[in-house]
Design an enzyme around this catalytic site. Structure first.
Site, PDB file in Angstrom:
ATOM      1  N   CYS A   1      33.966 -15.635 -65.082  1.00  0.00           N
ATOM      2  CA  CYS A   1      33.825 -16.653 -64.031  1.00  0.00           C
ATOM      3  C   CYS A   1      32.726 -17.621 -64.469  1.00  0.00           C
ATOM      4  O   CYS A   1      32.393 -17.683 -65.665  1.00  0.00           O
ATOM      5  CB  CYS A   1      33.562 -16.028 -62.667  1.00  0.00           C
ATOM      6  SG  CYS A   1      32.021 -15.101 -62.519  1.00  0.00           S
TER       7      CYS A   1
ATOM      8  N   ARG B   1      32.059 -13.269 -58.748  1.00  0.00           N
ATOM      9  CA  ARG B   1      33.446 -12.821 -58.889  1.00  0.00           C
ATOM     10  C   ARG B   1      33.671 -11.840 -60.027  1.00  0.00           C
ATOM     11  O   ARG B   1      34.211 -10.739 -59.825  1.00  0.00           O
ATOM     12  CB  ARG B   1      34.381 -14.038 -59.066  1.00  0.00           C
ATOM     13  CG  ARG B   1      34.469 -14.911 -57.844  1.00  0.00           C
ATOM     14  CD  ARG B   1      35.111 -16.262 -58.149  1.00  0.00           C
ATOM     15  NE  ARG B   1      34.272 -17.090 -58.998  1.00  0.00           N
ATOM     16  CZ  ARG B   1      34.581 -18.290 -59.438  1.00  0.00           C
ATOM     17  NH1 ARG B   1      35.764 -18.800 -59.143  1.00  0.00           N
ATOM     18  NH2 ARG B   1      33.737 -18.978 -60.187  1.00  0.00           N
TER      19      ARG B   1
ATOM     20  N   ASP C   1      35.500 -19.190 -55.040  1.00  0.00           N
ATOM     21  CA  ASP C   1      34.109 -18.878 -55.390  1.00  0.00           C
ATOM     22  C   ASP C   1      33.297 -18.706 -54.110  1.00  0.00           C
ATOM     23  O   ASP C   1      33.134 -19.660 -53.351  1.00  0.00           O
ATOM     24  CB  ASP C   1      33.541 -20.026 -56.230  1.00  0.00           C
ATOM     25  CG  ASP C   1      32.215 -19.650 -56.868  1.00  0.00           C
ATOM     26  OD1 ASP C   1      31.635 -18.618 -56.459  1.00  0.00           O
ATOM     27  OD2 ASP C   1      31.767 -20.374 -57.765  1.00  0.00           O
TER      28      ASP C   1
HETATM   29  P1  4NP Z   1      30.572 -16.850 -59.839  1.00  0.00           P
HETATM   30  O1  4NP Z   1      29.847 -17.781 -58.738  1.00  0.00           O
HETATM   31  O2  4NP Z   1      31.137 -17.796 -60.891  1.00  0.00           O
HETATM   32  O3  4NP Z   1      31.659 -16.155 -59.085  1.00  0.00           O
HETATM   33  O4  4NP Z   1      29.522 -15.921 -60.400  1.00  0.00           O
HETATM   34  C1  4NP Z   1      28.858 -18.707 -59.106  1.00  0.00           C
HETATM   35  C2  4NP Z   1      27.551 -18.300 -59.159  1.00  0.00           C
HETATM   36  C3  4NP Z   1      26.554 -19.207 -59.535  1.00  0.00           C
HETATM   37  C4  4NP Z   1      26.915 -20.513 -59.845  1.00  0.00           C
HETATM   38  C5  4NP Z   1      28.244 -20.920 -59.799  1.00  0.00           C
HETATM   39  C6  4NP Z   1      29.223 -20.003 -59.424  1.00  0.00           C
HETATM   40  N1  4NP Z   1      25.906 -21.435 -60.231  1.00  0.00           N
HETATM   41  O5  4NP Z   1      26.248 -22.594 -60.532  1.00  0.00           O
HETATM   42  O6  4NP Z   1      24.729 -21.086 -60.288  1.00  0.00           O
END
Ligand code: 4NP
Length: 155
Positions: free
Chosen positions: A3, A9, A119
């Protein structure tokens, strides 16, 4: 399991699929990574840890890492949680990108529909429970599909 941040995720996907694989007697190594690297070295988001724990899965010891082109040498199948993640993977892997190894995660349940795992990062706890269910159902389908293929190939 890939991800963006490797804190919401994909840690859930890693924890759930690894648990199901062990219970199904499959000798799989399941790992996860993120394409943006913003959270490298951190544990998963506290709400992902909480929701997983509520479902009997401990993801608290996972540590976020950045996806690298070497992942294409290490793994047989690489699942992208969403299309923007897939684009990032192409950019990061460059010539090492191997489309034969890459799947959009939810294509296992909804082939050809190009569905993203939403997300939950910006939202409340409810989103983490919803994402858990989506990922859990899809992991069941991955295991079922593998078992069916395995039976077909071993006859
Ligand atoms: P993930 O969610 O891709 O499901 O881990 C996110 C967590 C942090 C960020 C973006 C998506 N971020 O930009 O910090």
């Amino acid at each position: 399991m890939v991800c963006l941040g490797n804190i919401c995720r994909s840690p859930l996907a890693e924890g759930i699929l690894q648990d199901m694989a062990i219970k199904a007697g499959l000798n799989w190594l399941v790992d996860s990574a993120g394409t943006n690297g913003y959270h490298t070295g951190e544990p998963p988001h506290h709400l992902s840890i909480k929701v997983a724990a509520k479902n009997g899965i401990d993801i608290s010891k996972q540590i976020s890492r950045k996806f690298t082109s070497a992942d294409f040498d290490m793994f047989d199948i690489i699942y992208a949680m969403a299309e923007d993640v897939l684009d990032d993977m192409k950019r990061i892997a460059g010539n090492n990108f191997d489309s034969a190894k890459v799947r959009l995660f939810l294509d296992e349940s909804f082939p050809g529909q190009q569905r993203d795992v939403p997300d939950p990062w910006y939202g409340p706890e409810k989103g983490y429970h919803e994402v858990y269910e989506i990922i859990n159902n899809n992991c069941s389908n991955i295991i079922k599909k593998h078992k069916t293929n395995h039976l077909l190939y071993s006859v």
